[in-house]
Design an enzyme around this catalytic site. Structure first.
Site, PDB file in Angstrom:
ATOM      1  CG  ASN A 184       9.043   3.719   0.698  1.00 42.13           C
ATOM      2  OD1 ASN A 184      10.669   3.512   1.677  1.00 42.13           O
ATOM      3  ND2 ASN A 184       8.537   4.465   1.432  1.00 42.13           N
ATOM      4  NE  ARG A 190      -7.558  -1.988   3.989  1.00 46.46           N
ATOM      5  CZ  ARG A 190      -8.635  -2.419   4.390  1.00 46.46           C
ATOM      6  NH1 ARG A 190      -9.361  -2.430   4.997  1.00 46.46           N
ATOM      7  NH2 ARG A 190      -9.471  -1.523   3.271  1.00 46.46           N
ATOM      8  CG  LEU A 191      -3.113  -3.488  12.530  1.00 47.64           C
ATOM      9  CD1 LEU A 191      -4.156  -3.681  13.542  1.00 47.64           C
ATOM     10  CD2 LEU A 191      -1.909  -3.180  12.930  1.00 47.64           C
ATOM     11  CG  HIS A 199       5.860   4.676  11.473  1.00 43.04           C
ATOM     12  ND1 HIS A 199       5.050   4.854  11.500  1.00 43.04           N
ATOM     13  CD2 HIS A 199       6.423   5.632  11.923  1.00 43.04           C
ATOM     14  CE1 HIS A 199       4.650   6.085  11.561  1.00 43.04           C
ATOM     15  NE2 HIS A 199       5.315   6.248  12.354  1.00 43.04           N
TER      16      HIS A 199
HETATM   17  C1  GAR Z   1       5.824   6.068   3.742  1.00 42.52           C
HETATM   18  O1  GAR Z   1       6.169   7.476   4.523  1.00 42.52           O
HETATM   19  C2  GAR Z   1       5.828   4.729   4.548  1.00 42.52           C
HETATM   20  O2  GAR Z   1       6.665   4.920   5.719  1.00 42.52           O
HETATM   21  C3  GAR Z   1       4.766   5.157   5.276  1.00 42.52           C
HETATM   22  O3  GAR Z   1       3.527   5.642   4.116  1.00 42.52           O
HETATM   23  C4  GAR Z   1       4.201   5.877   3.096  1.00 42.52           C
HETATM   24  C5  GAR Z   1       3.941   5.161   1.320  1.00 42.52           C
HETATM   25  O4  GAR Z   1       4.818   5.935   1.135  1.00 42.52           O
HETATM   26  N1  GAR Z   1       3.879   3.908   6.330  1.00 42.52           N
HETATM   27  C6  GAR Z   1       3.194   4.612   7.414  1.00 42.52           C
HETATM   28  O5  GAR Z   1       2.878   5.856   7.680  1.00 42.52           O
HETATM   29  C7  GAR Z   1       2.901   3.581   8.401  1.00 42.52           C
HETATM   30  N2  GAR Z   1       2.708   3.710   9.492  1.00 42.52           N
HETATM   31  P1  GAR Z   1       5.001   5.086  -0.559  1.00 42.52           P
HETATM   32  O6  GAR Z   1       3.791   4.634  -0.629  1.00 42.52           O
HETATM   33  O7  GAR Z   1       5.660   6.289  -1.748  1.00 42.52           O
HETATM   34  O8  GAR Z   1       6.348   4.030  -0.476  1.00 42.52           O
END
Ligand code: GAR
Length: 205
Positions: A18, A95-96, A113
């Protein structure tokens, strides 16, 4: 349209796909912003390498170096302030954030998310939705609060679960949707088109 580019501080814990989509959207001028710092709680997070390759400050804040979660968050806040961040972008940061950080950026901390919140919050949203057997899941971008995957929803994109999907094939399509939706939602904020009314975020225009 503001003349100054929105300065993004991106928080990560992992591979940073992302983050990469956001960096690319800024470079392609689809997103009127710049990533000025990437902060990770994991030294080995590949997202830090992505930041270095794009000549963006890459900061590892080692949780184990701080006695309290509060002190650790204070160090994150210091990194964000040092780089004069306007908007904090959580992109797979697991993390929060403490009240101190959230209060320093009121309604200026966003999260992505990989599910249609409020369904399937937590660290395994894609697998939880798949295992539940839902026919439609998706992606949510929202303002962050002091609770996991909660806060006013800015944008959502639905992703259907197809016959024959595996968790892995679904995950691939969810990530594609994330990489479209996050830069688009950030651009709405950059254009000043997102306001908050009570518990809801509203898109203006
Ligand atoms: C993503 O799918 C994001 O939506 C998720 O972690 C992944 C990170 O991928 N976040 C959560 O689950 C938050 N609860 P990336 O490091 O390849 O961007």
């Amino acid at each position: 349209m503001p003349d100054k580019k929105l300065r993004l501080g991106v928080l990560i814990s992992g591979s940073g796909t992302n983050l990469q989509a956001i960096i690319d959207a800024c470079a392609e001028q689809f997103l009127d912003a710049e990533v000025v710092v990437v902060v990770s709680d994991k030294e080995a997070a590949y997202g830090l390498e992505r930041a270095r390759k794009a000549h963006i400050a890459a900061v590892w804040v080692d949780r184990t170096a701080y006695t309290t979660f509060r002190d650790y968050n204070h160090a994150i806040l210091f990194a964000l302030r040092t780089h004069e961040v306007d908007l904090v972008v959580m992109a797979g940061y697991m993390r929060l954030l403490t009240r101190e950080v959230l209060d320093a950026f009121p309604m200026r901390v966003v999260n992505i998310h990989p599910a249609l919140l409020p369904s399937f919050p937590g660290a395994s949203g894609i697998h939880d939705a798949f295992d539940h057997g839902v026919k439609i899941t998706g992606v949510t971008v929202h303002f962050a609060t002091d609770k996991f995957d909660e806060g006013p929803i800015i944008a959502q994109e639905a992703v259907p679960v197809l016959e024959g999907d595996t968790a892995e094939s679904l995950e691939a399509r969810i990530h594609e949707a994330e990489h479209r939706l996050y830069p688009a939602a950030l651009q709405l904020i950059a254009e000043g088109r997102v306001s908050i009314e009570g518990r809801k975020a509203r898109i203006i225009g």
